[in-house]
Structures are given as C-alpha cells and as structure tokens.
Write a protein that holds these residues in place. Structure first.
Motif, PDB file in Angstrom:
ATOM      1  N   MET A 167      -3.768 -20.345  43.382  1.00  0.00           N
ATOM      2  CA  MET A 167      -5.126 -20.035  42.955  1.00  0.00           C
ATOM      3  C   MET A 167      -5.259 -18.556  42.592  1.00  0.00           C
ATOM      4  SD  MET A 167      -7.126 -22.753  43.024  1.00  0.00           S
ATOM      5  CE  MET A 167      -8.819 -22.265  43.381  1.00  0.00           C
ATOM      6  N   LEU A 168      -6.157 -18.265  41.663  1.00  0.00           N
ATOM      7  CA  LEU A 168      -6.394 -16.892  41.221  1.00  0.00           C
ATOM      8  C   LEU A 168      -6.873 -16.050  42.407  1.00  0.00           C
ATOM      9  CD1 LEU A 168      -6.470 -15.236  38.498  1.00  0.00           C
ATOM     10  CD2 LEU A 168      -8.943 -15.662  38.522  1.00  0.00           C
ATOM     11  N   PRO A 169      -6.223 -14.895  42.649  1.00  0.00           N
ATOM     12  CA  PRO A 169      -6.661 -14.052  43.775  1.00  0.00           C
ATOM     13  C   PRO A 169      -7.868 -13.200  43.406  1.00  0.00           C
ATOM     14  CG  PRO A 169      -4.820 -13.007  42.677  1.00  0.00           C
ATOM     15  CD  PRO A 169      -5.053 -14.324  41.961  1.00  0.00           C
ATOM     16  N   THR A 170      -8.315 -12.418  44.357  1.00  0.00           N
ATOM     17  CA  THR A 170      -9.405 -11.480  44.089  1.00  0.00           C
ATOM     18  C   THR A 170      -8.916 -10.379  43.154  1.00  0.00           C
ATOM     19  OG1 THR A 170      -8.833 -10.045  45.957  1.00  0.00           O
ATOM     20  CG2 THR A 170     -10.362 -11.880  46.393  1.00  0.00           C
ATOM     21  N   ALA A 171      -9.843  -9.708  42.519  1.00  0.00           N
ATOM     22  CA  ALA A 171      -9.494  -8.614  41.618  1.00  0.00           C
ATOM     23  C   ALA A 171      -8.786  -7.492  42.380  1.00  0.00           C
ATOM     24  CB  ALA A 171     -10.748  -8.082  40.932  1.00  0.00           C
ATOM     25  N   GLU A 172      -9.200  -7.249  43.608  1.00  0.00           N
ATOM     26  CA  GLU A 172      -8.587  -6.184  44.409  1.00  0.00           C
ATOM     27  C   GLU A 172      -7.125  -6.504  44.708  1.00  0.00           C
ATOM     28  OE1 GLU A 172      -9.286  -3.754  48.626  1.00  0.00           O
ATOM     29  OE2 GLU A 172     -10.401  -5.606  48.213  1.00  0.00           O
ATOM     30  N   TYR A 173      -6.851  -7.709  45.162  1.00  0.00           N
ATOM     31  CA  TYR A 173      -5.473  -8.091  45.474  1.00  0.00           C
ATOM     32  C   TYR A 173      -4.624  -8.143  44.205  1.00  0.00           C
ATOM     33  CZ  TYR A 173      -1.536 -10.755  47.349  1.00  0.00           C
ATOM     34  OH  TYR A 173      -0.273 -11.161  47.718  1.00  0.00           O
ATOM     35  N   PHE A 174      -5.197  -8.674  43.141  1.00  0.00           N
ATOM     36  CA  PHE A 174      -4.502  -8.725  41.853  1.00  0.00           C
ATOM     37  C   PHE A 174      -4.110  -7.310  41.420  1.00  0.00           C
ATOM     38  CE2 PHE A 174      -4.303  -8.878  37.205  1.00  0.00           C
ATOM     39  CZ  PHE A 174      -3.593 -10.036  36.975  1.00  0.00           C
ATOM     40  N   SER A 175      -5.024  -6.388  41.544  1.00  0.00           N
ATOM     41  CA  SER A 175      -4.762  -4.997  41.157  1.00  0.00           C
ATOM     42  C   SER A 175      -3.601  -4.411  41.947  1.00  0.00           C
ATOM     43  CB  SER A 175      -6.012  -4.141  41.378  1.00  0.00           C
ATOM     44  OG  SER A 175      -7.089  -4.584  40.579  1.00  0.00           O
ATOM     45  N   GLN A 176      -3.594  -4.657  43.243  1.00  0.00           N
ATOM     46  CA  GLN A 176      -2.544  -4.118  44.113  1.00  0.00           C
ATOM     47  C   GLN A 176      -1.169  -4.660  43.714  1.00  0.00           C
ATOM     48  OE1 GLN A 176      -3.866  -5.360  47.979  1.00  0.00           O
ATOM     49  NE2 GLN A 176      -5.453  -3.785  48.128  1.00  0.00           N
TER      50      GLN A 176
ATOM     51  N   ALA B  79      -0.011  -3.524  40.133  1.00  0.00           N
ATOM     52  CA  ALA B  79       0.415  -2.115  40.149  1.00  0.00           C
ATOM     53  C   ALA B  79       1.847  -1.984  40.661  1.00  0.00           C
ATOM     54  CB  ALA B  79      -0.538  -1.293  41.010  1.00  0.00           C
ATOM     55  N   LYS B  80       2.246  -2.859  41.593  1.00  0.00           N
ATOM     56  CA  LYS B  80       3.614  -2.827  42.128  1.00  0.00           C
ATOM     57  C   LYS B  80       4.649  -3.168  41.061  1.00  0.00           C
ATOM     58  CE  LYS B  80       2.377  -4.026  46.901  1.00  0.00           C
ATOM     59  NZ  LYS B  80       2.519  -5.044  47.970  1.00  0.00           N
TER      60      LYS B  80
ATOM     61  N   ASP C  83      13.083  -1.994  42.642  1.00  0.00           N
ATOM     62  CA  ASP C  83      12.181  -0.913  43.039  1.00  0.00           C
ATOM     63  C   ASP C  83      11.600  -0.219  41.802  1.00  0.00           C
ATOM     64  OD1 ASP C  83      12.656  -1.355  45.742  1.00  0.00           O
ATOM     65  OD2 ASP C  83      14.465  -0.126  45.711  1.00  0.00           O
ATOM     66  N   ILE C  84      10.529  -0.807  41.282  1.00  0.00           N
ATOM     67  CA  ILE C  84       9.847  -0.246  40.116  1.00  0.00           C
ATOM     68  C   ILE C  84       8.776   0.726  40.606  1.00  0.00           C
ATOM     69  CG2 ILE C  84       8.427  -0.798  38.106  1.00  0.00           C
ATOM     70  CD1 ILE C  84       9.670  -3.626  38.237  1.00  0.00           C
ATOM     71  N   PRO C  85       8.692   1.902  40.027  1.00  0.00           N
ATOM     72  CA  PRO C  85       7.636   2.842  40.439  1.00  0.00           C
ATOM     73  C   PRO C  85       6.250   2.216  40.261  1.00  0.00           C
ATOM     74  CG  PRO C  85       9.258   3.939  39.049  1.00  0.00           C
ATOM     75  CD  PRO C  85       9.576   2.476  38.991  1.00  0.00           C
ATOM     76  N   SER C  86       5.456   2.275  41.296  1.00  0.00           N
ATOM     77  CA  SER C  86       4.115   1.697  41.228  1.00  0.00           C
ATOM     78  C   SER C  86       3.232   2.502  40.286  1.00  0.00           C
ATOM     79  CB  SER C  86       3.477   1.665  42.621  1.00  0.00           C
ATOM     80  OG  SER C  86       4.136   0.732  43.447  1.00  0.00           O
ATOM     81  N   SER C  87       2.265   1.828  39.722  1.00  0.00           N
ATOM     82  CA  SER C  87       1.306   2.488  38.850  1.00  0.00           C
ATOM     83  C   SER C  87      -0.090   2.296  39.443  1.00  0.00           C
ATOM     84  CB  SER C  87       1.376   1.885  37.446  1.00  0.00           C
ATOM     85  OG  SER C  87       0.996   0.520  37.501  1.00  0.00           O
TER      86      SER C  87
END
Length: 284
Positions: free
Chosen positions: A70-79, A82-83, A143-147
């Motif tokens: 299921m689609l997560p919250t915008a906050e969790y999606f953002s986190q 970014a990874k 290990d991709i640099p987070s944005s």
C-alpha cells in the motif's frame, strides 16, 4: 533542466539522454506471489548502469497495513526516496524486466506524491538492450549518498474503498478492473486465500494485457479504442485490479489518451473481496 516528453519514453530516447546528471533510472521489477524469481537479486546481476532498485513490495510501502504494498505516507515516502539519492528535481525513468508490468506502479506512486518528471521506459530492460544500451552486471553500489526529498501528497490520484463505495451509483465515474475476465466474472477463484470472486457493481473489465504488446504500451489509437468503449474522455476513472499493480498500467494508458481525471484504488480487489461489507457481483 531536462523535461521528459511524456509519461512513456522510448529506449532510444533514454540512450540519448541517460548521461544527463538529473536522470535516475529505477528498476521496479516485481513478480506475482508464488514466483521463484527474486527481483532485487535479478537487478543486482543485470541492470541499466547506475539504476537503483525501487522496492515497493517490502520497503517503500505502508508498513502497518495488512494489505500488500500500500502507498505509504508522504513523510515515509520522502525518507525512503531520499535514501535512493532522489531529489525533487530528479528526472526519473522507471523500468521493469517484464517490459511494462510493475513499472507503472512506481510511476503512479511518484505522481501521487507530486513528482513532476517521472516516466516509464517503454519495453523495459529488454527494449533498452535492443536499443544498444549498456548493461551493468557487477555488484551494485548499495551505499548511495542520501539526498533531500519532500513529497506532497496529491489525493486525486488515489481512491480508497470508501471512495469507490461513494461512486458505485455515480454515472460520471467509471470503475475499471484490470484483472482477467475469468476473475472479473467470478468463474476463476482468486489467488489470495479468503478473497471472494467477482467484481464491484457497475465496474467494467479491461484486462491489462489488452494494453500491452511485446512488452510495450499499445499505440495511442489502440488505447483510445479500448477506453472509448468504456467511458468518455472527460469522465472520472477509478482503476482497480488484484492488489493495485496492474491497475496502474490502465492509469498510464488512460493518461496517454489525455484522460486527466484518473485514480487508482490502492487496496483493489484484495481489500474489497476480503471484506463482507462491500458488495460483489458475479457474471458479466
């Protein structure tokens, strides 16, 4: 800034633009439950150079839901996004190993989260290879640099079970089911245990394979022929399927025909068919 020409791009276009620093390719491969294939392992062994694996089935999903991916919250999606090194200005090209199957799901997720430049690679990994695109087979960089990424939820792209209930008798809204006809009519049992057979009242059936040919999305002319049989261009469409994956193929196809009022019922038949409060119809 590079802007994508459409929500569907060709492998030739990608070969010409992949060197742009803003482009990020995402492998969104997914296989049906019961398959012995592991999409992440396949990505690790063979991929478009520099692509990241977008795991919407296990990681970038609503972790507390009993329903699948299921689609997560915008906050969790953002986190989580970014990874993967994705920022709001990234130009995202999503592909899968089928051609066009699960990649539209990730396209839809980003659309629902307000991302502007996101497209599906027509024909997927196979088309990329046929176009002469390079293939990476060595161990991927994990290990991709987070944005920094900030998602903005756009609710018009998403339908809940209650939204579907509210529109069952609304002639201005067309509910379209992407499952095979046999499952839509209830002649074939659902693959998930405890899920009833049949479909929603007034729903129309458009099995997703009708929109895909040799792993590529059908022509605009053919897409229009299918959708014109179902409803008018200006109508609101709610797309559904087994668990919210192939419904996104229909959403992508509808968007290509200029239909702008489209939503995906995220819980789809897994939610609807397993809850006795929701009405089920069998037959055509």
């Amino acid at each position: 800034m590079l802007d994508i020409p459409s929500s569907v791009v060709t492998a030739t276009w990608l070969t010409q633009h992949i060197s742009y620093p803003s482009i990020i390719t995402l492998d969104a491969s997914w296989f049906m439950p019961g398959s012995d294939r592991n999409p992440k392992l396949e990505w690790a062994s063979k991929r478009i150079p520099g692509s990241r694996f977008f795991d919407f089935d296990n990681v970038i999903k609503e972790q507390d839901s009993l329903l699948p991916h299921m689609l997560p919250t915008a906050e969790y999606f953002s986190q989580q996004v970014a990874k993967l090194g994705i920022c709001n200005d990234s130009v995202l090209i999503v592909y899968d190993s089928h051609g066009i199957f699960s990649a539209p799901r990730v396209w839809w997720m980003f659309k629902a989260m307000g991302h502007k430049n996101v497209a599906v690679l027509d024909g997927g990994l196979s088309a990329w290879e046929k176009a002469g695109g390079a293939i990476e087979t060595e161990q991927p960089i994990i290990d991709i640099p987070s944005s920094k990424y900030t998602a903005t939820f756009h609710p018009e792209w998403v339908a809940s079970a209650q939204d579907v209930v509210n529109h069952l008798d609304n002639e201005a809204v067309t509910i379209v089911d992407a499952r095979p006809l046999e499952r839509f009519t209830g002649k074939q049992a659902e693959p998930r245990q405890g899920v009833r057979s049949g479909h929603m009242p007034r729903a129309k059936n458009l099995p997703f394979p009708k929109l895909v040919f040799d792993g590529k999305l059908a022509s605009i002319e053919r897409l229009n022929r299918h959708f014109d049989k179902i409803g008018k261009q200006e109508q609101q469409y709610i797309f559904t399927c087994g668990s919210g994956i192939t419904a996104c193929i229909l959403a992508l196809g509808a968007e290509q025909t200029g239909r702008n009022h489209i939503a995906v019922y995220d819980g789809s038949w897994t939610e609807w068919g397993s809850d006795e409060q929701f009405p089920v119809v069998k037959g055509d």
